[in-house]
Design a protein around this motif. Structure first.
Motif, short mmCIF file in Angstrom:
data_model
loop_
_atom_site.label_atom_id
_atom_site.label_comp_id
_atom_site.label_asym_id
_atom_site.label_seq_id
_atom_site.Cartn_x
_atom_site.Cartn_y
_atom_site.Cartn_z
N PRO A 181 0.84 -1.21 0.00
CA PRO A 181 0.00 0.00 0.00
C PRO A 181 0.87 1.25 0.00
CG PRO A 181 -0.05 -1.11 2.14
CD PRO A 181 0.64 -2.02 1.20
N ASP A 182 0.74 2.05 -1.04
CA ASP A 182 1.62 3.20 -1.24
C ASP A 182 1.57 4.17 -0.07
OD1 ASP A 182 1.91 1.98 -3.66
OD2 ASP A 182 0.93 3.55 -4.84
N GLU A 183 0.40 4.32 0.53
CA GLU A 183 0.21 5.31 1.58
C GLU A 183 0.12 4.67 2.96
OE1 GLU A 183 -3.19 7.56 0.33
OE2 GLU A 183 -2.38 7.80 -1.71
N GLY A 184 0.63 3.45 3.08
CA GLY A 184 0.69 2.82 4.39
C GLY A 184 -0.62 2.22 4.83
N ALA A 185 -0.76 2.09 6.14
CA ALA A 185 -1.92 1.39 6.69
C ALA A 185 -2.32 1.97 8.05
CB ALA A 185 -1.61 -0.10 6.85
N ASP A 186 -3.61 1.97 8.29
CA ASP A 186 -4.15 2.20 9.62
C ASP A 186 -4.52 0.85 10.20
OD1 ASP A 186 -4.94 5.28 10.39
OD2 ASP A 186 -4.76 4.98 8.22
N ILE A 187 -4.09 0.59 11.42
CA ILE A 187 -4.32 -0.71 12.06
C ILE A 187 -5.00 -0.45 13.40
CG2 ILE A 187 -3.23 -2.84 12.85
CD1 ILE A 187 -0.76 -1.61 11.03
N LYS A 188 -6.25 -0.87 13.51
CA LYS A 188 -7.05 -0.61 14.70
C LYS A 188 -7.44 -1.94 15.31
CE LYS A 188 -8.89 3.26 12.01
NZ LYS A 188 -10.06 3.75 11.23
N VAL A 189 -6.90 -2.22 16.47
CA VAL A 189 -7.09 -3.51 17.11
C VAL A 189 -7.77 -3.31 18.45
CG1 VAL A 189 -5.98 -5.61 17.93
CG2 VAL A 189 -5.06 -4.41 15.94
N SER A 190 -8.92 -3.96 18.63
CA SER A 190 -9.67 -3.89 19.88
C SER A 190 -9.36 -5.11 20.73
CB SER A 190 -11.17 -3.81 19.60
OG SER A 190 -11.49 -2.62 18.89
N VAL A 191 -8.99 -4.85 21.98
CA VAL A 191 -8.60 -5.92 22.90
C VAL A 191 -9.29 -5.70 24.24
CG1 VAL A 191 -6.37 -6.20 21.75
CG2 VAL A 191 -6.56 -4.67 23.73
N PRO A 192 -9.41 -6.75 25.05
CA PRO A 192 -10.04 -6.58 26.37
C PRO A 192 -9.34 -5.51 27.20
CG PRO A 192 -9.85 -8.90 25.84
CD PRO A 192 -9.09 -8.17 24.79
N ASN A 193 -10.12 -4.76 27.97
CA ASN A 193 -9.56 -3.74 28.84
C ASN A 193 -8.49 -4.34 29.75
OD1 ASN A 193 -11.37 -1.94 27.72
ND2 ASN A 193 -12.82 -2.02 29.44
N GLY A 194 -7.46 -3.56 29.99
CA GLY A 194 -6.36 -4.04 30.81
C GLY A 194 -5.20 -4.57 29.99
N LEU A 195 -5.45 -4.77 28.69
CA LEU A 195 -4.40 -5.20 27.78
C LEU A 195 -4.09 -4.06 26.80
CD1 LEU A 195 -5.63 -8.81 26.91
CD2 LEU A 195 -3.87 -8.16 28.58
N MET A 196 -2.95 -4.13 26.19
CA MET A 196 -2.54 -3.15 25.19
C MET A 196 -2.29 -3.87 23.88
SD MET A 196 0.91 -0.73 25.18
CE MET A 196 0.50 0.04 26.74
N ASN A 197 -2.54 -3.19 22.78
CA ASN A 197 -2.09 -3.69 21.48
C ASN A 197 -1.04 -2.74 20.93
OD1 ASN A 197 -2.18 -5.23 18.84
ND2 ASN A 197 -2.73 -3.15 18.18
N VAL A 198 0.02 -3.32 20.38
CA VAL A 198 1.07 -2.56 19.72
C VAL A 198 1.17 -3.05 18.28
CG1 VAL A 198 3.47 -1.83 19.77
CG2 VAL A 198 2.31 -2.40 21.91
N SER A 199 1.01 -2.13 17.34
CA SER A 199 1.13 -2.45 15.92
C SER A 199 2.15 -1.53 15.26
CB SER A 199 -0.24 -2.35 15.23
OG SER A 199 -1.11 -3.38 15.67
N ASN A 200 2.15 -1.49 13.96
CA ASN A 200 3.16 -0.76 13.21
C ASN A 200 2.91 0.74 13.27
OD1 ASN A 200 2.00 -3.29 11.65
ND2 ASN A 200 4.22 -3.35 11.42
N GLY A 201 3.98 1.51 13.16
CA GLY A 201 3.87 2.95 13.05
C GLY A 201 3.67 3.65 14.38
N LYS A 202 2.96 4.78 14.34
CA LYS A 202 2.74 5.63 15.51
C LYS A 202 1.35 5.38 16.10
CE LYS A 202 6.53 8.27 15.31
NZ LYS A 202 7.49 8.45 16.42
#
Length: 551
Positions: A181-202
């Protein structure tokens, strides 16, 4: 230098294997492989511009659901479009605007037929809703899939690694390396409260959801390989650092915080070295992250997966057997080097994966050279040869999602080390490496382009050299034969018009003498009695040799 030459009559190497193959070897391919690995109008007539991926993860059920909105531009008329999602995953619906599109599935691909063919040079958006239980990896990252584990406090700890298997293992996309994808990606991950998700970028936002979930929204603005798109779910704690204008962010389990702060100090000298030898970090806008994962590691772009248990070496071992590999953390150095080779410079077909892995493994020796000197780096490269099998060519089969063997790592690195010795001009060598990184930044390429580039920059034709090391299983063999009192020499090699210099010397003489040889016999100035004291430089050149009877 005692390692510079090896005596002719006493040369031997033992081999062992580190089994870390990306794809299984196969000699037969099916339609399923072609659908996955080849390009046809349904795939090549459009270019992906952006992924907007939303995923909800239920750790207890090992279930995911969500949608991927794909913005794309047509390059030619597009009556039918191929996208990819593993057949064990459910496609719930495909929406374009207010319309629900129809599709048909075939193996791990699905085909959308439009009522009217989309015209060329048009921009469109479709959203694919999906759900299911994704494949769980048995031993990530060597086989693709999700990893569902729990940390020592009993909290979910989840990751995913799908190189080779492809991102369509868990979300719908155009699963071909040629189209990032030329313009990158938005990555939105929903997880149970108390946990964190870490994906690419900022990190863009942390948003509470219904039913006890929180959505973590990350964004990369640079092009990204599909298999690099990732999620990391856990009870993470964050700390940060800085190298020049590059943000360094680290996410680890809380009880590993102090170990991580100590071990991750290696990142700054690594960056210093790579900036000097390979150029600036290629994804400055997206930052650099190390994320602790429940598997060994993976080069997820701007979110490098780390699971080396905060120890030096490769889980505490030295793949080179020299001791140099125990002075640094293999996963930090190797997987981070992929940001330059593999993530920024990417291949269009996995058959050319030696470009990712060969250059990255060579970068390990670059770090050794920066920190411990050139002799140490050459010793490291020489040491990792014991992992080479030479059973298959480094280049796999094109168009069927088939990579070369495990040799793409160690033989690929020694190919480059040998080329450096042939060039015999370190200033030119480092200029070429750095310009290669810059000129191919954020670019999808192939073997032919890379070979042509090195030929141009190194100002010589190394096509036959690359051909032998890449397209044939065996390495070149230096042959000697008696010719009266003199000695003839040649290379035994399958590559057409093969030529390569080799350095030789004599016992008691530190000087190297360069022989320029082809695959045709030539008379040398060597005499038969010279062979008793002849030394052949297999330390700098990855070759074999043999002595034949008189002609």
């Amino acid at each position: 230098m005692p390692k510079f030459f090896v005596f002719l009559l006493f040369y031997s190497l033992s081999f062992f294997s580190i089994e870390a193959q990306i794809l299984k070897d196969t000699s037969s391919f099916t339609e399923k492989d072609s659908l996955r690995g080849s390009l046809r109008p349904e795939r090549s007539n459009f270019n992906v511009l952006h992924y907007d991926l939303e995923v909800k993860v239920n750790p207890n059920e090992r279930f995911i659901s969500g949608k991927n909105s794909i913005r794309f531009e047509t390059l030619d008329k597009l009556p039918k479009m191929q996208l990819d999602l593993y057949e064990n995953m459910q496609i719930d619906s495909i929406i374009s605007g207010s319309r629900k599109l129809t599709y048909e599935r075939k193996f791990n691909a699905f085909f959308i037929t439009f009522d009217e063919a989309l015209g060329a040079k048009e921009e469109h958006l479709i959203s694919i809703y999906f759900s299911g239980n994704p494949i769980v990896a048995k031993q990530a990252p060597w086989d693709g899939g999700f990893v569902f584990k729990k940390d020592q406090n009993g909290k979910p700890w989840i990751g995913v690694a799908v190189q080779g298997d492809g991102a369509s293992l868990w979300f719908p996309n155009k699963d071909h390396l040629s189209d990032e994808p030329d313009e990158g990606a938005d990555i939105k991950v929903s997880v149970p409260n108390g946990l964190m998700n870490v994906s690419n970028g900022k990190l863009i936002a942390e948003t509470p959801q219904e039913n006890g979930y929180t959505q973590w929204h990350w964004r990369t603005v640079n092009p990204i390989n599909n298999y690099n798109i990732t999620l990391n779910i856990g009870d993470y704690v964050h700390f940060e650092d800085q190298f020049q204008d590059l943000s360094l962010d680290y996410y680890v389990l809380l009880y590993h915080l102090e170990k991580a702060k100590n071990q991750f100090e290696q990142v700054k000298p690594m960056m210093q070295c790579f900036y000097e030898k390979m150029g600036e970090y290629p994804f400055t806008e997206d930052g650099f992250k190390l994320v602790e994962t429940p598997y060994l590691g993976m080069e997820h772009q701007s979110a490098v997966a780390y699971g080396n248990q905060f120890m030096n070496g490769y889980l505490g071992t030295d793949l080179s057997g020299t001791g140099y590999g125990l002075t640094w953390d293999f996963i930090i150095i190797h997987e981070s080097a992929h940001e330059w080779f593999g993530n920024s410079i990417s291949v269009a077909d996995i058959a050319d994966l030696w470009i990712h892995e060969g250059f990255t493994t060579y970068a390990e020796s670059i770090f050794v050279e920066c920190t411990q000197g050139k002799d140490a780096a050459l010793s490291y490269l020489y040491g990792i040869r014991k992992n080479i099998k030479n059973k298959r060519p480094l280049i796999g089969n094109y168009g069927v999602n088939h990579s070369g063997p495990n040799d793409i790592y160690y033989k690929g690195a020694n190919l480059l080390g040998t080329l450096r010795s042939i060039v015999n001009d370190d200033e030119l060598w480092w200029q070429t490496i750095k310009s290669f990184v810059e000129d191919f930044k954020h670019r999808v390429t192939n073997t032919e382009e890379v070979v042509a580039y090195f030929n141009e920059k190194l100002e010589a034709d190394y096509t036959s050299f690359f051909n032998q090391y890449l397209n044939y299983a065996k390495i070149p063999v230096l042959e000697f034969r008696k010719n009266n009192k003199r000695v003839d020499a040649r290379w035994k090699a399958e590559a057409k018009n093969f030529e390569m210099p080799i350095d030789v010397g004599f016992v008691g003489d530190d000087q190297a003498y360069r022989l320029h040889l082809t695959n045709n016999w030539i008379k040398t100035n060597l005499r038969m009695k010279d062979l008793e004291n002849l030394k052949i430089d297999i330390f700098h050149f990855y070759i074999d040799f043999e002595f034949l009877d008189e002609e």
